[in-house]
Design a protein around this motif. Structure first.
Motif, mmCIF file in Angstrom:
data_model
loop_
_atom_site.group_PDB
_atom_site.id
_atom_site.type_symbol
_atom_site.label_atom_id
_atom_site.label_comp_id
_atom_site.label_asym_id
_atom_site.label_seq_id
_atom_site.Cartn_x
_atom_site.Cartn_y
_atom_site.Cartn_z
ATOM 1 N N ALA A 13 25.076 37.722 13.546
ATOM 2 C CA ALA A 13 25.964 38.346 12.555
ATOM 3 C C ALA A 13 27.393 37.841 12.624
ATOM 4 C CB ALA A 13 25.961 39.866 12.736
ATOM 5 N N ASN A 14 27.841 37.438 13.798
ATOM 6 C CA ASN A 14 29.261 37.123 13.925
ATOM 7 C C ASN A 14 29.514 35.914 14.806
ATOM 8 O OD1 ASN A 14 31.989 37.062 14.059
ATOM 9 N ND2 ASN A 14 32.249 39.244 14.524
ATOM 10 N N PRO A 15 29.635 34.736 14.190
ATOM 11 C CA PRO A 15 29.864 33.524 14.976
ATOM 12 C C PRO A 15 31.255 33.478 15.603
ATOM 13 C CG PRO A 15 29.866 33.027 12.619
ATOM 14 C CD PRO A 15 29.519 34.476 12.748
ATOM 15 N N ALA A 16 32.121 34.431 15.271
ATOM 16 C CA ALA A 16 33.465 34.401 15.863
ATOM 17 C C ALA A 16 33.480 34.962 17.284
ATOM 18 C CB ALA A 16 34.441 35.183 14.992
ATOM 19 N N VAL A 17 32.322 35.467 17.726
ATOM 20 C CA VAL A 17 32.304 36.115 19.030
ATOM 21 C C VAL A 17 31.584 35.259 20.063
ATOM 22 C CG1 VAL A 17 31.508 38.145 20.300
ATOM 23 C CG2 VAL A 17 32.376 38.410 17.990
ATOM 24 N N ILE A 18 32.149 35.207 21.241
ATOM 25 C CA ILE A 18 31.451 34.601 22.376
ATOM 26 C C ILE A 18 31.374 35.678 23.453
ATOM 27 C CG2 ILE A 18 33.569 33.594 23.356
ATOM 28 C CD1 ILE A 18 31.806 31.179 24.205
ATOM 29 N N VAL A 19 30.207 35.797 24.075
ATOM 30 C CA VAL A 19 30.005 36.877 25.028
ATOM 31 C C VAL A 19 29.951 36.299 26.450
ATOM 32 C CG1 VAL A 19 28.467 38.725 25.787
ATOM 33 C CG2 VAL A 19 28.733 38.257 23.350
ATOM 34 N N VAL A 20 30.698 36.910 27.349
ATOM 35 C CA VAL A 20 30.624 36.532 28.755
ATOM 36 C C VAL A 20 30.205 37.767 29.543
ATOM 37 C CG1 VAL A 20 31.890 35.676 30.770
ATOM 38 C CG2 VAL A 20 32.444 34.804 28.495
ATOM 39 N N ALA A 21 29.277 37.584 30.456
ATOM 40 C CA ALA A 21 28.911 38.665 31.352
ATOM 41 C C ALA A 21 29.120 38.173 32.778
ATOM 42 C CB ALA A 21 27.455 39.061 31.133
ATOM 43 N N THR A 22 29.627 39.045 33.637
ATOM 44 C CA THR A 22 29.785 38.637 35.033
ATOM 45 C C THR A 22 28.997 39.584 35.920
ATOM 46 O OG1 THR A 22 31.645 40.079 35.637
ATOM 47 C CG2 THR A 22 32.188 38.023 34.539
ATOM 48 N N THR A 23 28.562 39.065 37.030
ATOM 49 C CA THR A 23 27.876 39.920 37.995
ATOM 50 C C THR A 23 28.047 39.387 39.407
ATOM 51 O OG1 THR A 23 25.756 40.797 38.725
ATOM 52 C CG2 THR A 23 25.698 38.709 37.556
ATOM 53 N N ASN A 24 28.143 40.312 40.343
ATOM 54 C CA ASN A 24 28.155 39.947 41.755
ATOM 55 C C ASN A 24 26.733 39.867 42.302
ATOM 56 O OD1 ASN A 24 30.956 40.167 41.619
ATOM 57 N ND2 ASN A 24 30.946 42.299 42.296
ATOM 58 N N PHE A 25 25.766 40.332 41.512
ATOM 59 C CA PHE A 25 24.380 40.426 41.990
ATOM 60 C C PHE A 25 23.428 39.810 40.970
ATOM 61 C CE2 PHE A 25 26.794 44.250 43.138
ATOM 62 C CZ PHE A 25 26.788 44.163 44.513
ATOM 63 N N PRO A 26 23.362 38.477 40.918
ATOM 64 C CA PRO A 26 22.543 37.858 39.869
ATOM 65 C C PRO A 26 21.085 38.265 39.966
ATOM 66 C CG PRO A 26 23.203 36.245 41.528
ATOM 67 C CD PRO A 26 23.970 37.489 41.807
ATOM 68 N N ARG A 28 37.161 39.890 13.075
ATOM 69 C CA ARG A 28 37.360 38.780 12.146
ATOM 70 C C ARG A 28 38.002 37.588 12.834
ATOM 71 N NH1 ARG A 28 40.155 39.671 7.077
ATOM 72 N NH2 ARG A 28 39.450 37.554 6.907
ATOM 73 N N VAL A 29 38.647 37.829 13.946
ATOM 74 C CA VAL A 29 39.294 36.715 14.639
ATOM 75 C C VAL A 29 38.428 36.326 15.836
ATOM 76 C CG1 VAL A 29 41.592 37.439 13.951
ATOM 77 C CG2 VAL A 29 40.638 38.308 16.075
ATOM 78 N N PRO A 30 38.532 35.064 16.285
ATOM 79 C CA PRO A 30 37.734 34.653 17.440
ATOM 80 C C PRO A 30 37.951 35.616 18.612
ATOM 81 C CG PRO A 30 38.862 32.776 16.485
ATOM 82 C CD PRO A 30 39.357 33.994 15.754
ATOM 83 N N THR A 31 36.880 36.064 19.172
ATOM 84 C CA THR A 31 36.979 37.073 20.213
ATOM 85 C C THR A 31 36.019 36.774 21.350
ATOM 86 O OG1 THR A 31 37.497 38.747 18.530
ATOM 87 C CG2 THR A 31 36.805 39.559 20.688
ATOM 88 N N LEU A 32 36.535 36.892 22.563
ATOM 89 C CA LEU A 32 35.671 36.804 23.730
ATOM 90 C C LEU A 32 35.412 38.224 24.210
ATOM 91 C CD1 LEU A 32 35.825 34.319 26.653
ATOM 92 C CD2 LEU A 32 35.554 36.749 27.129
ATOM 93 N N LEU A 33 34.135 38.553 24.234
ATOM 94 C CA LEU A 33 33.728 39.889 24.645
ATOM 95 C C LEU A 33 33.204 39.780 26.077
ATOM 96 C CD1 LEU A 33 33.375 42.680 23.286
ATOM 97 C CD2 LEU A 33 31.066 41.980 22.675
ATOM 98 N N LEU A 34 33.879 40.465 26.991
ATOM 99 C CA LEU A 34 33.477 40.366 28.391
ATOM 100 C C LEU A 34 32.781 41.648 28.838
ATOM 101 C CD1 LEU A 34 33.539 39.108 31.266
ATOM 102 C CD2 LEU A 34 35.768 40.175 31.569
ATOM 103 N N PHE A 35 31.549 41.488 29.317
ATOM 104 C CA PHE A 35 30.875 42.596 29.996
ATOM 105 C C PHE A 35 31.034 42.343 31.484
ATOM 106 C CE2 PHE A 35 28.948 42.674 25.843
ATOM 107 C CZ PHE A 35 28.838 44.024 25.577
#
Ligand code: ADP
Ligand code: MG
Length: 483
Positions: free
Chosen positions: A358-371, A313-320
């Motif tokens: 479904a949930n505009p409160a979420v922003i997703v970040v993904a990181t990779t060393n091997f694009p 329910r609160v703004p959340t950054l989801l990091l993969f």
């Protein structure tokens, strides 16, 4: 201890109220400075301090709400012109006129401002204008706190102030003050059942000189040598914090960010700093942990992660973090293991689509060393709409990383009588010598010097020179020599 409650749709957390009150006896404690609110409220400040009054020492709770009169809706501006430039009175009047239950409840506690508001609406016989009080009162009956509310006519500034005798002050008073402040803020916002829906406010001492703030609370200011990346992330944070501006223009803020670059260049750090900049919760999913050796296990894990994320329910950054390990070309062969990985990738794509709807409160970040390993179709699906390259730092970048890390270490550890770093460090030389090193390498070079100094300190009982240029250059050479 943390006290939390909901108000007007926002989640509010008050961290260590007792400590805040104790600290306020010595120095004013500023709270909520980094919190953001919907327009027309531009900023809110809450300060707890101590004062001596004729009646004895008191704790003073003082708050300021800065508004932009220009952002008030058109009708309100006209009304403000007619009724006087009085944000509290005008908006209360409007809400009372609309039969708003919150406003009516406030009226019971408010007294004078309500009287003024009623008058403005012609609901009451106007009295002698000179006798009309300029100050309203907001009260919290449970804690027995009364806050005087004043406003600067002509400006958009609303002030709240309450005093509690020092001997009587309790954490409940701070909680009550925060409630009253949010109540005043909510009154200034456009009418809605939950004007602060989805927001989260953490009331905490922000200037605690603890190690925790330097390690956990990473900020974009601490990032060295990546000016463009930092600028881009600040833009994204602004778009995230202002959904109303996005909606007004029919714009869509970035929803998925892919950061790629060599290991140790700061991708994980940047993700945490972005969460901080947004004021979002930070949830890190270490993707190697998703992979389950049992058939179907990985799919279940990933579905569970997204099921949870849809409920934040609160703004959340989801990091993969180190995302390539699941969404990977490495498994493009025909064997069973590769097929399992491809199945996970498929589910990931589907879930990513659903989540963002479904949930505009979420922003997703993904990181990779091997694009190059990350499945193209995932990028092309449009869900990762921002791609950011995080390169190794150049010479100037490395010098800047040294400067920032050294400043941070000195701020965290130096105290009267203890100097950690010599005053004449040549950062340019450090940047030059550290050719090929990443931020993580620079941190390691510093860590080794710190350890060596600490050991020497332990052996000699404190007779150690501060860290100097020679210590640093030889640590850099050692590290590069080991490659
Ligand atoms: N550009 C940078 N500026 C400041 N510190 C950095 C930078 N890059 C790396 N670091 C330091 O190195 C540590 C490890 O970096 P990390 O974010 O884990 O890199 P990555 O995720 O790219 O492998 C960080 O916590 C930070 O202390
Ligand atoms: Mg990382």
């Amino acid at each position: 201890m943390t006290v939390s409650f909901e108000y007007a749709g926002a989640t509010v957390e008050i961290v260590e109220a007792g400590t805040i009150l104790a600290a306020a006896r010595v120095n004013p404690v500023e709270l909520l400075r980094r919190a953001t609110f919907p327009p027309p409220v531009r900023r809110v400040e809450l300060t707890v301090s101590s004062a001596d009054t004729p009646a004895g020492p008191v704790h003073v709770f003082a708050a300021e709400i800065g508004t932009t009169a220009a952002d008030l809706p058109h009708k309100e501006r006209i009304r403000a012109v007619v009724l006087g430039n009085d944000p509290v009175g005008t908006l209360l009047a409007r809400r009372i006129a609309a039969g708003d239950p919150i406003a009516t409840r406030i009226v019971d506690g408010v007294g004078t401002v309500a009287v003024a508001a009623y008058r403005k609406l012609g609901l009451d016989r106007p009295g002698d204008p000179a006798a009309e009080p300029q100050t309203a009162v907001l009260a919290d009956a449970a804690a027995g706190l009364q806050a005087a509310v004043t406003h600067e006519s002509g400006g958009g500034l609303v002030r709240l102030r309450a005093e509690v005798p020092r001997d009587e002050v309790r954490p409940e008073h701070l909680t009550a003050m925060v409630r009253l402040l949010l109540q005043a803020v909510a009154e200034l916002l456009p009418p809605s059942a939950e004007p602060l829906a989805g927001r989260r406010y953490v009331v905490t001492r922000e200037n605690l000189p603890t190690v925790a703030t330097t390690t956990r609370e990473v900020t974009l200011d601490q990032v060295g040598g990546l000016a463009d990346v930092v600028a881009q992330l600040r833009q994204i944070a602004v778009s995230f914090r202002h959904p109303e501006a996005m909606a007004r223009w029919g714009a869509r803020r970035p929803q998925g960010i892919l950061m790629y670059g060599p290991p140790g260049t700061g991708k994980t750090m940047l993700s945490r700093a972005l969460a901080n900049e947004i004021g979002a919760d930070f949830r890190e999913i270490r993707t190697p942990e998703i992979l389950d050796k049992w058939l179907g296990g990985s799919e279940r894990n990933i579905k569970q992660i997204f099921r949870d994320a849809r409920r934040y329910r609160v703004p959340t950054l989801l990091l993969f973090d180190e995302f390539d390990s699941i969404i990977s070309y490495a498994g493009a062969g025909g064997d069973a293991a590769s097929q399992a990985i491809n199945a996970v990738a498929g589910i990931f794509k589907q879930e990513m689509n659903d989540l963002i709807e479904a949930n505009p409160a979420v922003i997703v970040v993904a990181t990779t060393n091997f694009p190059h390993r990350v499945d193209d179709s995932l990028i092309r699906s449009g869900r990762f709409d921002v791609k950011i390259s995080v390169p190794k730092p150049d010479e100037t970048g490395r010098a800047e990383i040294f400067r920032k890390m050294i400043a941070q270490l000195a701020a965290a550890h130096e105290e009267p009588g203890f100097t950690m770093f010599a005053g004449d460090l040549d950062l340019g030389e450090l940047g030059r010598l550290s050719h090929g090193m990443t931020g993580a390498d620079i941190k390691e070079a510093l860590r080794r010097v710190q350890l060596a100094k600490a050991m020497q300190d332990a052996r000699t009982g404190g007779v150690v020179d501060p860290i100097g240029q020679r210590d640093l250059t030889s640590s850099i050479r050692d590290l590069l020599g080991q490659r």
